[in-house]
Write an enzyme that holds these catalytic residues in place. Structure first.
Site: not given
Length: 288
Positions: A66-67, A140-141, A181-182
Site C-alpha cells: 500500500d505504501g 491516507n493521513d 485503517t492506518a
C-alpha cells in the site's frame, strides 16, 4: 494502452513480478514506461523515461504494498491518472491485485473491465504572516509530531476558525476515511468506509481526558497551532514525505482540490478485505 510501472526498489520480489508484468504487456503490444532510476535498477532501460508525467500514460501500475501505491497516487492524482496496485507487501487495503491473480487482473485492465474509486485526498499548508505555502498532499493521513526526543507538545485546534481544543499530546493525525485503517486506527480512531467523504482528527496520546477522535465534514478547514515548545515539529504525509514546521508557522489542512483515482475490481468487497487483513495482522503479531 500506455502504462506507467512503478516497482518498489526495496522489495525482494519486485524484479520477479516486474518481469511477469512486462512479459504480459509486451505480448499484448502495450506501451510501457518506467521512471529512469527504477528502469536502470531493474535492467529495463528500454522503457525508461526521465519524466513520466510527460508520457501521457493511461494507467499507473505500482508493484509493492500500500505504501508504494500511496506514493504513486500522490504523484499521479493531480494529473487525473488512475492507479492500480499489485500487492507484494504484508497488508494490502488499497493494492487490489494479488500475485496469484496477476494475469487475470492485468487482462481486465487492458480491456477496461474495472471500476475507478475516487478517494478523498488531503492538502497540508504552512501559514505565516497570512501567507500560505503548500507542504504536501496525502491519500491516507497527515501527521503532526515532534521530530526529536519523544515529548508532548502543546496544540491548539481550530475547525473552520472555531477553537475546539487546547491540549498537550504526542501529536495529531488528520486522515481521510481511506486512512482510517492506518495510523489513526492504532491511535484509537474508528474504521470508516472509504466511500464516506469525511475527515478524521485523531489525537496521539492526549494528556486531556475530554479530547477524543472527531469525524468532521470533508469541507471543514483544520488549523493547528503548536504552542510553547522549543522542539522541532514536522508534518508527515502518508508516512513517507516529511516537511518541518518553522517557528511561528501554523498548519492548515483541508480537502485537496483533486481526488485519488484507484482501480478496483468487482470481485473485491471492502468489508471482506478489511476482515481478512485485520485477522492476518493479528495473526502475524501473535507469531512474532
Amino acid at each position: 494502452m500506455r502504462i506507467g510501472i512503478f516497482p518498489n526498489c526495496k522489495k525482494k520480489d519486485s524484479k520477479k513480478i516486474l518481469d511477469k508484468v512486462i512479459a504480459f504487456l509486451t505480448e499484448r503490444h502495450s506501451d510501457i514506461f518506467i521512471p529512469l532510476n527504477m528502469a536502470k535498477l531493474f535492467g529495463y532501460e528500454i522503457f525508461a523515461t526521465d519524466n513520466i508525467l510527460k508520457t501521457n500514460i493511461d494507467v499507473g501500475l505500482s508493484i509493492g504494498g500500500d505504501g508504494t501505491l500511496l506514493g504513486v497516487c500522490r504523484l499521479l492524482a493531480p494529473h487525473n491518472i488512475p492507479v492500480c496496485g499489485i500487492n507484494i507487501g504484508n497488508l494490502g487495503f488499497l493494492a487490489d491485485i494479488e500475485v496469484s491473480e496477476l494475469t487475470n487482473k492485468l487482462q481486465k485492465i487492458l480491456t477496461g473491465n474495472y471500476k475507478i474509486e475516487q478517494r478523498l485526498m488531503l492538502a497540508g499548508y504552512l501559514k505565516k504572516d497570512n501567507a500560505l505555502k503548500l507542504a504536501g498532499y496525502a491519500v491516507n493521513d497527515i501527521v503532526l509530531t515532534s521530530t526529536g526526543v519523544a515529548r508532548m507538545i502543546g496544540l491548539e485546534l481550530e475547525l473552520d476558525s472555531y477553537k475546539v481544543a487546547d491540549y498537550r499530546a504526542d501529536g495529531l493525525i488528520v486522515s481521510t476515511a481511506t486512512g482510517s485503517t492506518a495510523y489513526s486506527l492504532s491511535a484509537g480512531g474508528p474504521i470508516i468506509n472509504p466511500k464516506v467523504k469525511v475527515l478524521l482528527v485523531t489525537p496521539i496520546c492526549p494528556h486531556t481526558f475530554y479530547v477524543r477522535p472527531m469525524i468532521i465534514n470533508e469541507t471543514e478547514q483544520i488549523n493547528i497551532t503548536v504552542k510553547n515548545t522549543s522542539q522541532q515539529v514536522s508534518l508527515t504525509f502518508d508516512g513517507q514525505d516529511i516537511c518541518p514546521i518553522g517557528p511561528d508557522e501554523q498548519v492548515m489542512i483541508c480537502k485537496a482540490p483533486f481526488m485519488a483515482k484507484i482501480i478496483k475490481f468487482d470481485d473485491k468487497n471492502y468489508y471482506k478485505i478489511l476482515l481478512n487483513k485485520l485477522i492476518r495482522s493479528d495473526t502475524n503479531a501473535d507469531n512474532q
